[in-house]
Design a protein around this motif. Structure first.
Motif, mmCIF file in Angstrom:
data_model
loop_
_atom_site.group_PDB
_atom_site.id
_atom_site.type_symbol
_atom_site.label_atom_id
_atom_site.label_comp_id
_atom_site.label_asym_id
_atom_site.label_seq_id
_atom_site.Cartn_x
_atom_site.Cartn_y
_atom_site.Cartn_z
ATOM 1 N N UNK A 24 -2.432 -3.331 4.495
ATOM 2 C CA UNK A 24 -3.286 -4.461 4.140
ATOM 3 C C UNK A 24 -2.660 -5.771 4.606
ATOM 4 N N UNK A 25 -1.363 -5.934 4.429
ATOM 5 C CA UNK A 25 -0.695 -7.150 4.892
ATOM 6 C C UNK A 25 -0.707 -7.240 6.410
ATOM 7 N N UNK A 26 -0.490 -6.112 7.076
ATOM 8 C CA UNK A 26 -0.477 -6.111 8.538
ATOM 9 C C UNK A 26 -1.826 -6.522 9.105
ATOM 10 N N UNK A 27 -2.918 -5.998 8.544
ATOM 11 C CA UNK A 27 -4.257 -6.327 9.043
ATOM 12 C C UNK A 27 -4.671 -7.741 8.645
ATOM 13 N N UNK A 28 -4.415 -8.097 7.401
ATOM 14 C CA UNK A 28 -4.884 -9.381 6.881
ATOM 15 C C UNK A 28 -4.182 -10.560 7.539
ATOM 16 N N UNK A 29 -2.886 -10.414 7.790
ATOM 17 C CA UNK A 29 -2.100 -11.528 8.306
ATOM 18 C C UNK A 29 -1.708 -11.365 9.776
ATOM 19 N N UNK A 30 -2.190 -10.315 10.430
ATOM 20 C CA UNK A 30 -1.835 -10.103 11.826
ATOM 21 C C UNK A 30 -0.348 -9.865 12.009
ATOM 22 N N UNK A 31 0.209 -8.988 11.178
ATOM 23 C CA UNK A 31 1.648 -8.755 11.172
ATOM 24 C C UNK A 31 1.991 -7.390 11.755
ATOM 25 N N UNK A 32 3.272 -7.193 12.032
ATOM 26 C CA UNK A 32 3.823 -5.911 12.459
ATOM 27 C C UNK A 32 4.739 -5.418 11.352
ATOM 28 N N UNK A 33 4.576 -4.161 10.952
ATOM 29 C CA UNK A 33 5.415 -3.556 9.911
ATOM 30 C C UNK A 33 6.263 -2.465 10.560
ATOM 31 N N UNK A 34 7.572 -2.539 10.342
ATOM 32 C CA UNK A 34 8.498 -1.542 10.880
ATOM 33 C C UNK A 34 9.321 -0.988 9.730
ATOM 34 N N UNK A 35 9.370 0.332 9.615
ATOM 35 C CA UNK A 35 10.212 0.981 8.608
ATOM 36 C C UNK A 35 11.138 1.963 9.326
ATOM 37 N N UNK A 36 12.367 2.035 8.882
ATOM 38 C CA UNK A 36 13.275 3.046 9.416
ATOM 39 C C UNK A 36 13.324 4.224 8.454
ATOM 40 N N UNK A 37 13.609 5.384 9.009
ATOM 41 C CA UNK A 37 13.621 6.612 8.215
ATOM 42 C C UNK A 37 14.783 7.482 8.663
ATOM 43 N N UNK A 38 15.338 8.221 7.735
ATOM 44 C CA UNK A 38 16.410 9.156 8.039
ATOM 45 C C UNK A 38 15.811 10.499 8.460
ATOM 46 N N UNK A 39 16.685 11.419 8.851
ATOM 47 C CA UNK A 39 16.231 12.755 9.243
ATOM 48 C C UNK A 39 16.933 13.801 8.387
ATOM 49 N N UNK A 40 16.314 14.962 8.299
ATOM 50 C CA UNK A 40 16.890 16.106 7.586
ATOM 51 C C UNK A 40 16.966 17.280 8.547
ATOM 52 N N UNK A 41 17.926 18.161 8.317
ATOM 53 C CA UNK A 41 18.059 19.353 9.158
ATOM 54 C C UNK A 41 16.929 20.327 8.868
ATOM 55 N N UNK A 42 16.480 20.999 9.908
ATOM 56 C CA UNK A 42 15.424 22.005 9.790
ATOM 57 C C UNK A 42 16.016 23.337 10.214
ATOM 58 N N UNK A 43 15.859 24.361 9.367
ATOM 59 C CA UNK A 43 16.461 25.666 9.664
ATOM 60 C C UNK A 43 15.488 26.786 9.356
ATOM 61 N N UNK A 44 15.673 27.903 10.043
ATOM 62 C CA UNK A 44 14.968 29.144 9.749
ATOM 63 C C UNK A 44 13.469 29.048 9.882
#
Length: 319
Positions: free
Chosen positions: A204-224
């Motif tokens: 809503x903030x990105x659309x209303x105010x013409x903004x860019x939102x960036x979030x960083x995320x970690x990763x988890x191991x995938x097995x089996x």
């Protein structure tokens, strides 16, 4: 005589006009074109990544009005790329920026001094002091994050600085959610609901105010058997991702993946660049790759990049 005056009888009696003639006026044979907003004909505004090669990977940069996730393991370059985006946002739009300030949200303010020190070492665009245009806040929990986002509406509407806030960086979203919920059905449902609330507010903030939102995320191991590949039907739906020789997936699962618009994955791996002379140690280099996992405006693609003292830069490899 090209024009004739209408008779008084036809003006007083509309029924005197034949039905076929009235139908031809009511329903034109060639439908008129529907007017469209001029904005739809203009290129969609984007935020440059601060490097022409990396920006080209995303057809010009991160689209305004959307949420972009940058995921990767520790030391893959996520925070460094976010600092470069903060610098890019200061540039005017014709140079790929937003002409705007930034809001940086961290799980704790303890690492902010080191981040800002790294930022001060990067070349500042247009001789602007970036530290004068960055607002920093800490969010210890998802509820605290929601409170900060509602308070940030005032920054979007009327920034205390000369430039409005048009970039929000959350580094990292997984760290804010990690310690709040247990691995049981009730907490998982609550966590999913909070995902949607946070994402809805950010969008809503990105659309209303013409903004860019960036979030960083970690990763988890995938097995089996959890490895799904491109066509699987389990918790880790999506392409298989590799980093440091391990199969990984962005944290927070499929529910969070449905909340974001673009996912960028940063990976690293050590490769032998040259063998040692006379039994000496081999020279090992770190290969870094940026991959667009999904995006609304570009296909899946990737390129190598390097991290230098002056920023993050893509590599054009010889073919």
């Amino acid at each position: 005589m090209l024009f004739t005056a209408a008779s008084s009888a036809s003006i007083r009696d509309p029924d005197s006009i034949p039905q076929s003639s009235r139908d031809s006026f009511a329903k034109p044979q060639h439908p008129l074109p529907i007017p469209i907003p001029l904005q739809l004909l203009l290129p969609h505004p984007k935020l440059s990544l601060g490097c022409p090669i990396l920006s080209r990977l995303l057809a010009g940069g991160l689209p305004v009005g959307t949420i972009t996730e940058i995921s990767g393991e520790s030391a893959s370059g996520k925070s460094q790329l976010c600092l470069q985006l903060i610098l890019s946002s200061l540039l005017p739009p014709y140079l790929g920026g937003l002409g705007a300030s930034s809001l940086l949200i961290l799980p704790s303010l303890l690492p902010s001094s080191s981040l800002l020190r790294r930022l001060s070492l990067l070349p500042s665009p247009l001789h602007i002091s970036p530290l004068d245009h960055i607002f920093v806040a800490s969010a210890q929990s998802p509820e605290h994050l929601m409170m900060l986002l509602y308070q940030a509406d005032r920054l979007f509407e009327k920034s205390p600085g000369k430039m409005p806030v048009r970039l929000v960086v959350v580094d990292s979203i997984a760290a804010i959610f990690r310690s709040e919920f247990e691995n049981n059905l009730g907490d998982l449902k609550s966590r999913t609901g909070m995902f949607f609330r946070v994402a809805a507010k950010l969008k809503d903030q990105a659309r209303k105010f013409g903004a860019v939102v960036v979030v960083t995320n970690q990763v988890v191991d995938v097995m089996g058997p959890e490895v799904a590949g491109d066509g699987g039907n389990n918790h880790h739906i999506g392409p298989v991702l590799w980093s440091s020789g391990r199969m990984v997936a962005p944290a927070m699962g499929l529910s969070w993946a449905n909340c974001i618009n673009t996912r960028i994955f940063l990976s690293r791996s050590d490769e032998v660049a040259a063998m040692g002379v006379n039994g000496g140690e081999a020279i090992v280099r770190t290969k870094r790759t940026m991959e667009v996992v999904f995006a609304p405006h570009v296909p899946r693609s990737s390129c190598e990049f390097v991290i230098r003292k002056d920023g993050v830069f893509g590599l054009e490899l010889e073919r």
